[in-house]
Motif scaffolding. Sequence first.
Motif, PDB file in Angstrom:
ATOM      1  N   MET A   1       0.849  -1.191   0.000  1.00 48.40           N
ATOM      2  CA  MET A   1       0.000   0.000   0.000  1.00 48.40           C
ATOM      3  C   MET A   1       0.881   1.236   0.000  1.00 48.40           C
ATOM      4  SD  MET A   1      -2.833   1.137   2.824  1.00 48.40           S
ATOM      5  CE  MET A   1      -3.842  -0.285   2.496  1.00 48.40           C
ATOM      6  N   LEU A   2       0.348   2.249  -0.630  1.00 50.17           N
ATOM      7  CA  LEU A   2       1.137   3.468  -0.677  1.00 50.17           C
ATOM      8  C   LEU A   2       1.239   4.083   0.702  1.00 50.17           C
ATOM      9  CD1 LEU A   2      -0.290   5.095  -3.900  1.00 50.17           C
ATOM     10  CD2 LEU A   2       1.635   3.554  -3.636  1.00 50.17           C
ATOM     11  N   THR A   3       2.353   4.672   1.008  1.00 53.00           N
ATOM     12  CA  THR A   3       2.573   5.334   2.294  1.00 53.00           C
ATOM     13  C   THR A   3       2.462   6.828   2.139  1.00 53.00           C
ATOM     14  OG1 THR A   3       4.934   5.370   1.857  1.00 53.00           O
ATOM     15  CG2 THR A   3       4.089   3.486   3.119  1.00 53.00           C
ATOM     16  N   ALA A   4       2.281   7.507   3.262  1.00 55.22           N
ATOM     17  CA  ALA A   4       2.180   8.971   3.219  1.00 55.22           C
ATOM     18  C   ALA A   4       3.508   9.567   2.791  1.00 55.22           C
ATOM     19  CB  ALA A   4       1.796   9.487   4.606  1.00 55.22           C
ATOM     20  N   PRO A 149      -7.713   6.906  -9.423  1.00 50.52           N
ATOM     21  CA  PRO A 149      -8.918   6.441  -8.738  1.00 50.52           C
ATOM     22  C   PRO A 149      -8.739   5.135  -7.973  1.00 50.52           C
ATOM     23  CG  PRO A 149      -9.086   5.974 -11.074  1.00 50.52           C
ATOM     24  CD  PRO A 149      -7.843   6.794 -10.880  1.00 50.52           C
ATOM     25  N   TYR A 150      -7.708   4.349  -8.338  1.00 51.94           N
ATOM     26  CA  TYR A 150      -7.399   3.140  -7.567  1.00 51.94           C
ATOM     27  C   TYR A 150      -6.010   3.340  -6.976  1.00 51.94           C
ATOM     28  CZ  TYR A 150      -7.544  -1.770  -6.176  1.00 51.94           C
ATOM     29  OH  TYR A 150      -7.582  -2.935  -5.436  1.00 51.94           O
ATOM     30  N   SER A 151      -5.966   4.064  -5.881  1.00 52.34           N
ATOM     31  CA  SER A 151      -4.702   4.425  -5.248  1.00 52.34           C
ATOM     32  C   SER A 151      -4.952   4.676  -3.770  1.00 52.34           C
ATOM     33  CB  SER A 151      -4.113   5.689  -5.903  1.00 52.34           C
ATOM     34  OG  SER A 151      -4.826   6.848  -5.492  1.00 52.34           O
ATOM     35  N   GLY A 152      -3.881   5.075  -3.087  1.00 47.57           N
ATOM     36  CA  GLY A 152      -4.009   5.396  -1.672  1.00 47.57           C
ATOM     37  C   GLY A 152      -3.551   6.799  -1.368  1.00 47.57           C
ATOM     38  N   ILE A 153      -3.648   7.706  -2.338  1.00 49.41           N
ATOM     39  CA  ILE A 153      -3.164   9.067  -2.103  1.00 49.41           C
ATOM     40  C   ILE A 153      -3.936   9.717  -0.956  1.00 49.41           C
ATOM     41  CG2 ILE A 153      -2.338   9.403  -4.460  1.00 49.41           C
ATOM     42  CD1 ILE A 153      -4.782  11.164  -4.979  1.00 49.41           C
ATOM     43  N   THR A 154      -3.240  10.558  -0.225  1.00 48.64           N
ATOM     44  CA  THR A 154      -3.819  11.232   0.924  1.00 48.64           C
ATOM     45  C   THR A 154      -4.389  12.595   0.510  1.00 48.64           C
ATOM     46  OG1 THR A 154      -1.758  12.358   1.499  1.00 48.64           O
ATOM     47  CG2 THR A 154      -2.097  10.132   2.399  1.00 48.64           C
ATOM     48  N   GLU A 156      -3.380  15.420   1.612  1.00 49.18           N
ATOM     49  CA  GLU A 156      -2.250  16.324   1.380  1.00 49.18           C
ATOM     50  C   GLU A 156      -1.633  16.085   0.004  1.00 49.18           C
ATOM     51  OE1 GLU A 156      -2.685  14.418   4.083  1.00 49.18           O
ATOM     52  OE2 GLU A 156      -3.322  16.028   5.448  1.00 49.18           O
ATOM     53  N   GLU A 157      -1.490  14.820  -0.382  1.00 47.40           N
ATOM     54  CA  GLU A 157      -0.940  14.501  -1.696  1.00 47.40           C
ATOM     55  C   GLU A 157      -1.871  14.970  -2.811  1.00 47.40           C
ATOM     56  OE1 GLU A 157       1.538  10.524  -0.323  1.00 47.40           O
ATOM     57  OE2 GLU A 157      -0.525  10.355  -1.028  1.00 47.40           O
ATOM     58  N   PHE A 158      -3.165  14.816  -2.582  1.00 48.71           N
ATOM     59  CA  PHE A 158      -4.140  15.293  -3.556  1.00 48.71           C
ATOM     60  C   PHE A 158      -3.993  16.806  -3.766  1.00 48.71           C
ATOM     61  CE2 PHE A 158      -8.273  17.162  -4.558  1.00 48.71           C
ATOM     62  CZ  PHE A 158      -8.717  16.380  -5.627  1.00 48.71           C
ATOM     63  N   ALA A 159      -3.831  17.541  -2.670  1.00 51.00           N
ATOM     64  CA  ALA A 159      -3.702  18.993  -2.763  1.00 51.00           C
ATOM     65  C   ALA A 159      -2.438  19.387  -3.521  1.00 51.00           C
ATOM     66  CB  ALA A 159      -3.692  19.610  -1.366  1.00 51.00           C
ATOM     67  N   LYS A 160      -1.316  18.703  -3.272  1.00 52.11           N
ATOM     68  CA  LYS A 160      -0.068  19.019  -3.971  1.00 52.11           C
ATOM     69  C   LYS A 160      -0.162  18.676  -5.452  1.00 52.11           C
ATOM     70  CE  LYS A 160       3.134  18.545  -0.058  1.00 52.11           C
ATOM     71  NZ  LYS A 160       4.323  17.829   0.456  1.00 52.11           N
TER      72      LYS A 160
END
Length: 356
Positions: A1-4, A149-154, A156-160
């Motif tokens: 899983m993706l990490t922060a 759409p199939y990810s683990g973005i946070t 904060e990552e979405f905003a950047k």
Amino acid sequence: MLTAVRSRSRTALAALVTLTALALAGCSASPAEPGARSSPGQAASPAVPSGDAFPVTIPSALGDAVITKRPERVVTWGWSSQDAVLALGVVPVAMPRNTYGGDADGVFPWDADKIKELGGATPVLLSSDSGEVPFEEIVEVRPDVILAPYSGITKEEFAKLSRIAPVVAYPEKPWALPWQDQVEIIGKALGRSAEATALKERTAAYVASLAAANPVLKGRSFLYGAANEADQLNVYRASDPRVALLGDLGMTVSPSVAALDADPKAGSYFYNVSYENVGKIEADVLVMYFGSQKEADRFVADPVISAMPNVRDKRFAPIVGESFVMASSAPTVLSIPWMLDRYVPQLAAAAAKAGA
């Protein structure tokens, strides 16, 4: 899983903002003239009819993506978004490198086949092993849209990422989008909703044809697991896309999946069951994945596991090989036929023993 993503220094963040401004300016440039040399992936996108109207707004759990015109430079992030993009006839300018399950370049075999079919070049492959979103790499390819759409973005990552281009994230939960919804959302983002609907219907018909050809699967209960932790099984909940795919073949989720779930509202797509409790699993078929045959052999060699009725009676249908693991873990309109053609006969053989 993706990490922060770890925090960046002020200097790095300032550099990112500067690069973002350059990227946005580059996105407004005139498209290349016919026959001009284009960046990886761009040239393979075929001409399409007028299709959907723009601008279009796609909501997500993290925020809206407002796409003002049909995207030409597409970046994908996560496990499988590139599959839907390629299936819709577009080669991304960049997509994740997949060292697990990919070829020598880090490209899944079904994606490599489709890129070749479209006559495109391999896209820029984004660093993904760390799980961190490679912001600078994404800036450099000047995307019109970022599909995750199939990810683990946070949040904060979405905003950047949204400083770079509109970002299409997951509608509700990370790592939980069914393949049907994924192709529909990506089709809308690319202005190819009609093509997406046709793809969804064609893939559903293919799965239905396999179910009809293998009636032994109908009604058979199963538990989908993995042995990623010592002396524990990871059990996948009914909402996970890999579980849902077997449901589309006519199988049913074992009641054990819910009965053994100590915290069904945890929000994750799996939970752990210790080996001391595997005797409580009741299922016609046990489905699990392994990166190699060696891993599978080591699993069944454990005395506790070899005593399980599913394993003892050969009602065990392992998914073996890294590419197969990825194809089943994030099923898509490209990976489903690539995998099921090879796997369903094995699954049907295991199901047949449940009625023997």
